[in-house]
Every structure is written in structure tokens, then in C-alpha cells.
Design a protein around this motif. Structure first.
Motif, mmCIF file in Angstrom:
data_model
loop_
_atom_site.group_PDB
_atom_site.id
_atom_site.type_symbol
_atom_site.label_atom_id
_atom_site.label_comp_id
_atom_site.label_asym_id
_atom_site.label_seq_id
_atom_site.Cartn_x
_atom_site.Cartn_y
_atom_site.Cartn_z
ATOM 1 N N PHE A 63 0.851 -1.189 0.000
ATOM 2 C CA PHE A 63 0.000 0.000 0.000
ATOM 3 C C PHE A 63 0.884 1.236 0.000
ATOM 4 N N LYS A 64 0.302 2.355 -0.459
ATOM 5 C CA LYS A 64 1.055 3.609 -0.514
ATOM 6 C C LYS A 64 0.208 4.755 0.021
ATOM 7 N N GLU A 65 0.873 5.652 0.745
ATOM 8 C CA GLU A 65 0.253 6.887 1.203
ATOM 9 C C GLU A 65 1.148 8.036 0.764
ATOM 10 N N LYS A 66 0.605 8.951 -0.004
ATOM 11 C CA LYS A 66 1.417 10.021 -0.572
ATOM 12 C C LYS A 66 1.900 10.977 0.507
ATOM 13 N N GLY A 67 3.177 11.368 0.362
ATOM 14 C CA GLY A 67 3.775 12.324 1.288
ATOM 15 C C GLY A 67 4.334 13.518 0.545
ATOM 16 N N ARG A 91 2.202 8.337 11.079
ATOM 17 C CA ARG A 91 1.921 8.610 9.659
ATOM 18 C C ARG A 91 2.137 10.070 9.290
ATOM 19 N N SER A 92 1.560 10.975 10.059
ATOM 20 C CA SER A 92 1.670 12.392 9.705
ATOM 21 C C SER A 92 3.126 12.849 9.754
ATOM 22 N N LEU A 93 3.893 12.295 10.670
ATOM 23 C CA LEU A 93 5.309 12.636 10.777
ATOM 24 C C LEU A 93 6.068 12.134 9.549
ATOM 25 N N LEU A 94 5.883 10.860 9.213
ATOM 26 C CA LEU A 94 6.615 10.269 8.091
ATOM 27 C C LEU A 94 6.232 10.920 6.771
ATOM 28 N N ARG A 95 4.965 11.342 6.621
ATOM 29 C CA ARG A 95 4.522 11.983 5.380
ATOM 30 C C ARG A 95 5.226 13.315 5.126
ATOM 31 N N GLU A 96 5.722 13.946 6.182
ATOM 32 C CA GLU A 96 6.444 15.212 6.005
ATOM 33 C C GLU A 96 7.721 15.009 5.195
ATOM 34 N N TYR A 97 8.267 13.790 5.227
ATOM 35 C CA TYR A 97 9.552 13.529 4.579
ATOM 36 C C TYR A 97 9.389 12.810 3.246
#
Length: 359
Positions: A63-67, A91-97
């Protein structure tokens, strides 16, 4: 005003089962909209195994979540929950990068060889986008990553920015002591794993009984972590998914994951697992799940051997800021406030390297 209103709203919702159900459904729907199935553009290694491995039973789901950034993360979870739930509160932290890629283990089987093929294909697909991923492992997932990095020939050809290992289990001896060593009590999970591995491969009924015990063990571990906590709708939604995974994984799927654990090679501290940037996160109560003679804890606790495993790595103890609420093994869901600052600091330290490469 929000600080005064939100607690009241949460108390109101918690007191009405119907509202709790609605809130959980809403949280689950939002996650489903963000985290979508992903099919890597590269699948050559996976397809090479199609005549040797049951792809239907043993293929992991990606699965993928766009960051927002250019440092993607590949999440490899523990026995449970799925990777898509393991880092819910990161999740919100990792999406920043960068984007987040989740690898969920198959329900009806497990093949280490196929998992490595899928992981290598995914990394190559990310490399083709001129990006280098961070491999983020939790518990059992750390052992898979370590074995991939040390034993898989393709790992030397792929570009990996860094490795994060939360509560690493790098070999079966981290969870199961030799029978002669009984000091300091027998852990619940240790007892279950020993019984599972003590069954013959053709003893389907016996394996089924022991896997059912393990099911109850994992349910109990999560319930213990949830005790005396005010759980948000996100927590309750994740809890529902975790229990669903535990219930829906048949005996053969659970058994093959345990066999994969048995195949992990005990770290000797003689050669590096990974030469690049690495972060190891050890919970303050790691020893309550891992056995006292854990080889991994022994090596990570020794400064020189730790440097041998990860020459450019750092080890951080994750300590709770609340008395009586110590951080347990892989407790990223319940103690995210303790984990996240350490994770953020490490990711921030990756950025200067990225800028120097651009120059």
C-alpha cells in the motif's frame, strides 16, 4: 476553546456505543481514502518465483500513502498488526519527509524468499523515481530487514537511505530461551512460540491448537497495553483492525511466520547489518517481552558491538514521561508521544546528507 471542548466531546462519544461505532467507522474511512493499494512498476524478482512459490497464498500486499518530501519510508511490521496499522500515530510525521509504503503480510502463508523479492522490487521502483527509501521495521519486521540486508544479493545493488528498527527481534533466541534456562520466569509469548515450534510439520491439529493459544496471547498483549487509557476513535479503529487480523489469519499463515522467525540468523556482532544511517529504538521495558538472554539486546547494549552492527547508527531508549506508564515492546501506538520526537530528530539529520548529495 478547542482544548476545553474536545475532551468533553470525547467523553460524550465514549459514553455512547453508537457514537463510538460511528467515530471508528469515520476514522477507518479516512485511512482507507489515504492509504491505497500500490502495484510497483518493477516485479521481475517476484514473477521469477511464480513457479516455485504460491503467489496467491504468500504474496504480501503493498500500500502507498502520498507524502510531501523526497525521503520515502517502507514500513515492515511485526507479527501483528499489519504495517498499515503499525505506525498509525507516526503517519503524519513520516509523510512530512516523503510517501509511505506499507507491506502487509499475507494471511494464508508466508515465504521469506518471496517477501525479499517483493521488497527488492519495491526499492528498485522507488530508486527509479530517483529516491532512496528508509526501511522502517518493527519487532519481527526488523529481523526480516536485517536478513534481507545481509543475505540478499540484490540489497547490495539497491539504494537505501537509512534503516529504523523499533524493538528489533533479530533471531528466535530473542524470544525463546533454551529449555535449560528458566531464570526470571517464562514469558507468555515465549511459551506459545516454544509450543508451536515443538510441533511436527504434519501435526496440523496440534499446530492449530497452539496457534489459537498464540492468537489469545496477542489479543491479551494489546488489551494490556490499552488498559487504563482514554482511547480515541483512532485507537478504537486500529484496535478493531488488529483484532480482525488476528482472527482472520489461519493457522497455516501464523505457523509459516513463526517458521520464518526460526530461520533468522543469530547476530554475531562480527559484520555490519547496514553501513548507512540507522536508528534503533529500544523500549524501556523491552526485557518484559524479550528474554533475559536475548542476543540482540546483549549486542545493542555493548557500545563496541553495537557499532559493529550499525557503524553509522544510533541507539535510543524510549522512556515514558508519565509515572507508572512505562514504554513496552514496540508500543508505537500507545506511546507515540515518546517515539515520535526521536524519529523526527533522526529524519531531520538525514536532510543535510540529501543536500550535500545534490551539490
Amino acid at each position: 476553546m478547542a482544548g476545553l471542548v474536545l475532551p468533553r466531546v470525547l467523553r460524550t462519544v465514549a459514553g455512547h456505543p453508537a457514537l463510538v461505532e460511528v467515530a471508528c467507522a469515520a476514522a477507518g474511512l479516512l485511512r482507507q481514502m489515504s492509504i491505497k493499494p500500490f502495484h510497483p512498476s518493477v516485479r521481475k524478482r517476484e514473477l521469477e518465483l511464480r513457479d516455485l512459490v504460491s503467489l496467491h497464498a504468500c504474496r504480501a500486499l503493498v500500500f502507498k500513502e502520498k507524502g510531501a518530501g523526497n525521503v520515502p519510508t517502507i514500513v515492515v511490521g511485526g507479527f501483528v498488526p499489519d504495517a498499515t496499522e503499525q505506525v498509525e500515530f507516526q503517519r503524519s510525521l513520516l509523510r512530512e519527509y516523503g510517501s509511505i509504503y506499507y507491506i502487509n503480510y499475507p494471511r494464508h502463508g508466508f515465504s521469506t524468499e518471496l517477501f525479499f523479492a517483493q521488497l527488492a522490487d519495491l526499492i528498485e521502483a522507488i530508486n527509479n523515481r530517483d529516491q532512496k527509501p528508509v526501511l522502517f521495521g518493527v519487532s519481527f519486521g526488523c529481523g526480516l530487514i536485517a536478513r534481507f540486508l545481509q543475505e540478499n544479493r540484490d540489497s547490495k545493488l539497491l539504494r537505501i537511505r537509512g534503516v529504523v528498527m523499533a524493538s528489533p527481534v533479530l533471531c528466535a533466541e530473542d524470544l525463546i530461551r533454551p529449555v535449560r534456562e528458566k531464570g526470571e520466569g517464562v514469558r507468555m509469548l515465549e511459551s506459545n512460540l516454544r509450543r508451536i515450534l515443538g510441533r511436527a510439520d504434519n501435526d496440523g491439529e496440534g499446530i492449530g491448537r497452539q496457534i489459537e493459544r498464540a492468537r489469545k496471547c496477542f489479543q491479551s498483549l494489546f488489551e494490556i497495553g490499552a488498559q487504563n487509557r482514554s482511547l480515541s476513535s483512532r485507537h478504537l479503529s486500529i484496535k478493531k483492525k488488529i483484532m480482525q487480523v488476528i482472527e482472520e489469519t489461519p493457522a497455516v499463515g501464523g505457523y509459516q511466520r513463526v517458521l520464518a522467525l526460526k530461520q533468522f540468523v543469530r547476530p554475531a556482532g562480527e559484520r555490519p547489518i547496514f553501513w548507512g544511517a540507522a536508528l534503533t529504538l529500544l523500549a524501556e521495558e523491552e526485557e518484559n517481552l524479550l528474554v533475559p538472554t536475548s542476543p540482540t539486546l546483549g549486542l545493542l547494549g555493548h557500545p563496541q558491538q553495537r557499532k559493529t552492527l550499525f557503524p553509522n547508527g544510533v541507539v535510543r531508549r524510549v522512556i515514558s514521561d508519565v509515572a507508572g506508564d512505562a514504554v513496552a515492546h514496540a508500543s508505537l501506538i500507545f506511546h507515540h508521544r515518546c517515539y515520535n520526537p526521536l524519529i523526527r530528530e533522526w529524519y531531520e539529520n538525514l536532510l543535510p546528507a540529501k543536500l550535500s548529495e545534490a551539490v
